[in-house]
Scaffold this motif. Structure first.
Motif, mmCIF file in Angstrom:
data_model
loop_
_atom_site.group_PDB
_atom_site.id
_atom_site.type_symbol
_atom_site.label_atom_id
_atom_site.label_comp_id
_atom_site.label_asym_id
_atom_site.label_seq_id
_atom_site.Cartn_x
_atom_site.Cartn_y
_atom_site.Cartn_z
ATOM 1 N N LEU A 95 0.813 -1.048 -0.104
ATOM 2 C CA LEU A 95 -0.187 0.061 -0.133
ATOM 3 C C LEU A 95 0.860 1.273 0.022
ATOM 4 O O LEU A 95 1.833 1.272 0.201
ATOM 5 N N THR A 96 0.236 2.435 -0.522
ATOM 6 C CA THR A 96 1.095 3.675 -0.458
ATOM 7 C C THR A 96 1.199 4.103 1.031
ATOM 8 O O THR A 96 0.559 3.540 2.104
ATOM 9 N N VAL A 97 2.169 5.242 0.954
ATOM 10 C CA VAL A 97 2.248 5.726 2.326
ATOM 11 C C VAL A 97 0.949 6.592 2.889
ATOM 12 O O VAL A 97 0.569 6.251 3.997
ATOM 13 N N MET A 98 -0.069 7.164 1.787
ATOM 14 C CA MET A 98 -1.155 7.648 2.460
ATOM 15 C C MET A 98 -2.077 6.726 2.909
ATOM 16 O O MET A 98 -2.723 6.764 3.894
ATOM 17 N N GLU A 99 -2.215 5.256 2.176
ATOM 18 C CA GLU A 99 -3.002 4.467 2.626
ATOM 19 C C GLU A 99 -2.673 3.905 3.900
ATOM 20 O O GLU A 99 -3.504 3.308 4.764
ATOM 21 N N ASN A 100 -1.324 3.689 4.211
ATOM 22 C CA ASN A 100 -0.931 3.240 5.394
ATOM 23 C C ASN A 100 -1.233 4.246 6.550
ATOM 24 O O ASN A 100 -1.698 3.900 7.607
ATOM 25 N N VAL A 101 -1.065 5.608 6.279
ATOM 26 C CA VAL A 101 -1.193 6.342 7.193
ATOM 27 C C VAL A 101 -2.802 6.522 7.734
ATOM 28 O O VAL A 101 -3.254 6.686 8.770
ATOM 29 N N GLN A 102 -3.655 6.371 6.636
ATOM 30 C CA GLN A 102 -4.965 6.400 6.749
ATOM 31 C C GLN A 102 -5.619 5.267 7.552
ATOM 32 O O GLN A 102 -6.653 5.210 8.142
ATOM 33 N N ARG A 125 -6.338 15.925 4.716
ATOM 34 C CA ARG A 125 -5.880 17.215 5.118
ATOM 35 C C ARG A 125 -4.889 17.148 6.148
ATOM 36 O O ARG A 125 -3.806 17.504 6.098
ATOM 37 N N ARG A 126 -5.517 16.211 7.234
ATOM 38 C CA ARG A 126 -4.605 16.050 8.366
ATOM 39 C C ARG A 126 -3.466 15.273 8.290
ATOM 40 O O ARG A 126 -2.274 15.577 8.622
ATOM 41 N N ALA A 127 -3.727 14.092 7.265
ATOM 42 C CA ALA A 127 -2.393 13.356 6.938
ATOM 43 C C ALA A 127 -1.389 13.901 6.237
ATOM 44 O O ALA A 127 -0.050 13.930 6.564
ATOM 45 N N TYR A 128 -1.677 14.966 5.264
ATOM 46 C CA TYR A 128 -0.811 15.730 4.752
ATOM 47 C C TYR A 128 -0.016 16.928 5.499
ATOM 48 O O TYR A 128 1.342 16.862 5.465
ATOM 49 N N GLU A 129 -0.575 17.356 6.613
ATOM 50 C CA GLU A 129 -0.012 18.345 7.434
ATOM 51 C C GLU A 129 0.875 17.178 8.353
ATOM 52 O O GLU A 129 2.090 17.972 8.556
ATOM 53 N N LEU A 130 0.498 16.148 8.852
ATOM 54 C CA LEU A 130 1.427 15.392 9.606
ATOM 55 C C LEU A 130 2.888 14.841 8.764
ATOM 56 O O LEU A 130 3.859 14.795 9.316
ATOM 57 N N ALA A 137 5.860 13.813 2.952
ATOM 58 C CA ALA A 137 4.548 14.237 2.152
ATOM 59 C C ALA A 137 4.978 13.921 0.657
ATOM 60 O O ALA A 137 3.686 13.748 0.195
ATOM 61 N N HIS A 138 6.086 13.972 0.215
ATOM 62 C CA HIS A 138 6.205 13.699 -1.013
ATOM 63 C C HIS A 138 6.297 12.339 -1.379
ATOM 64 O O HIS A 138 6.333 12.102 -2.748
ATOM 65 N N TYR A 139 6.251 11.488 -0.479
ATOM 66 C CA TYR A 139 6.077 10.046 -0.533
ATOM 67 C C TYR A 139 4.613 9.517 -0.517
ATOM 68 O O TYR A 139 4.338 8.300 -0.225
ATOM 69 N N ALA A 140 3.696 10.417 -0.601
ATOM 70 C CA ALA A 140 2.349 10.321 -0.437
ATOM 71 C C ALA A 140 1.818 8.892 -1.211
ATOM 72 O O ALA A 140 1.022 7.892 -0.711
ATOM 73 N N ASN A 141 2.234 8.938 -2.431
ATOM 74 C CA ASN A 141 1.795 8.016 -3.288
ATOM 75 C C ASN A 141 2.820 6.797 -3.633
ATOM 76 O O ASN A 141 2.526 6.253 -4.450
ATOM 77 N N THR A 142 3.807 6.827 -2.863
ATOM 78 C CA THR A 142 4.769 6.000 -2.904
ATOM 79 C C THR A 142 4.558 4.436 -2.132
ATOM 80 O O THR A 142 3.978 4.650 -1.040
ATOM 81 N N ARG A 143 4.569 3.217 -2.726
ATOM 82 C CA ARG A 143 4.371 2.276 -2.007
ATOM 83 C C ARG A 143 5.283 2.035 -0.693
ATOM 84 O O ARG A 143 6.496 2.499 -1.064
ATOM 85 N N GLY A 150 14.134 4.551 8.018
ATOM 86 C CA GLY A 150 13.721 5.742 8.563
ATOM 87 C C GLY A 150 12.524 6.176 8.151
ATOM 88 O O GLY A 150 11.547 6.867 8.977
ATOM 89 N N GLU A 151 12.377 6.130 6.773
ATOM 90 C CA GLU A 151 10.969 6.670 6.138
ATOM 91 C C GLU A 151 9.795 5.955 6.584
ATOM 92 O O GLU A 151 8.692 6.523 6.768
ATOM 93 N N ARG A 152 10.070 4.609 6.643
ATOM 94 C CA ARG A 152 8.865 3.814 7.100
ATOM 95 C C ARG A 152 8.823 3.983 8.400
ATOM 96 O O ARG A 152 7.366 3.936 8.806
ATOM 97 N N GLN A 153 9.540 4.472 9.594
ATOM 98 C CA GLN A 153 9.135 4.864 10.909
ATOM 99 C C GLN A 153 8.500 5.940 10.962
ATOM 100 O O GLN A 153 7.524 6.199 11.898
ATOM 101 N N ARG A 154 8.927 6.938 10.076
ATOM 102 C CA ARG A 154 7.994 8.209 10.122
ATOM 103 C C ARG A 154 6.530 7.861 9.660
ATOM 104 O O ARG A 154 5.669 8.548 10.046
#
Length: 259
Positions: A95-102, A125-130, A137-143, A150-154
């Motif tokens: 899943l993408t970063v956005m999907e994981n965050v959600q 909106r809140r996801a993009y803010e965080l 944020a530039h990885y929002a659509n990256t798997r 480090g990026e995964r832990q973020r």
């Protein structure tokens, strides 16, 4: 406020308890680290707080709610307010970063919205803010499987914050990371605690990072808290009591094998 009173966790009916009549209070936006050898009970303590492990007895109260007495929908509702950051990230790699965050909002949205990935606009909106705050944020659509550790832990941190938690638990959040990235993640957790007025409880093996990035250190040994003070109070004598010697030198207890 998190208040733990007389907490006991025993696996099976005959063995020594992993947690032994443990008392701990966490208040305000403090960052508290838990240190101790493997087998001290650090991970068990965190998992009892969010009920991933069932306490044998005792009380765990978060902002007036007795967590140990909850079940069903009431327990699910309480877990929304306990964010968790894992050592192994626990992301869905495809899943993408956005999907994981959600996924941090699953306790708040309908099953249909989750299945169809129709996330509420305010959640996006809140996801993009965080994500902007932690630099992903530039990885929002990256798997997720294309990211560094480090990026995964973020991503894991943002996912936990999307729950709008009352407390953030972190179980060895830097154990899988290189030293530089570990320091970045610890600094991020410290800074977020202040910005969001959020208490953070971190189980960590790296004592140097605990002393540098946290406001208070709790030292555990064989299921008991034997040190609880400011980082500058963690001298060699305290370290020896936490990490050295036989279990009989502490309180006459035998060591436990589980963490």
């Amino acid at each position: 406020m998190l208040k733990i009173t007389d907490l006991v966790k025993r696996y099976g009916s005959g063995g020594d308890p992993v947690l032994k009549n443990l008392d701990l209070t966490i208040e305000g936006e403090s960052v508290v680290s838990i240190i101790g050898s493997s087998g001290a009970g650090k991970s068990t303590l965190l998992r009892c707080i969010n009920r991933l492990v069932e306490p044998t007895s005792g009380s765990i109260v978060l902002n007036g709610t007795e967590l140990t007495k909850l079940s069903g929908s009431n327990l699910r509702a309480a877990r929304r307010k306990i964010g968790m950051v894992f050592q192994g990230f626990n992301l869905v790699e495809r899943l993408t970063v956005m999907e994981n965050v959600q996924s941090g909002r699953l306790g708040y949205i309908s099953t249909w919205a989750a299945i169809t990935r129709r996330y509420p606009k305010q959640d996006i909106r809140r996801a993009y803010e965080l994500m902007e705050r932690v630099g992903i944020a530039h990885y929002a659509n990256t798997r997720a499987d294309q990211l560094s550790g480090g990026e995964r832990q973020r991503v894991g941190v943002v996912r936990a914050l999307m729950q709008d938690p009352d407390i953030l638990l972190a179980d060895e959040p830097t154990a899988s990371l290189d030293p530089k990235t570990s320091e970045q993640i610890m600094g991020l957790l410290r800074d977020l605690a202040g910005e969001l007025k959020l208490p953070v409880l971190i189980n960590i093996h790296n004592v140097t990072e605990a002393k540098e990035y946290t406001d208070r250190i709790v030292g555990m040994r064989y299921g008991r808290i034997i040190f609880d003070d400011l980082p500058e109070k963690l001298d060699q004598d305290a370290m020896d009591r936490i990490y050295s010697g036989s279990p009989h030198a502490d309180r006459g207890e035998d060591p436990v094998a589980a963490q």
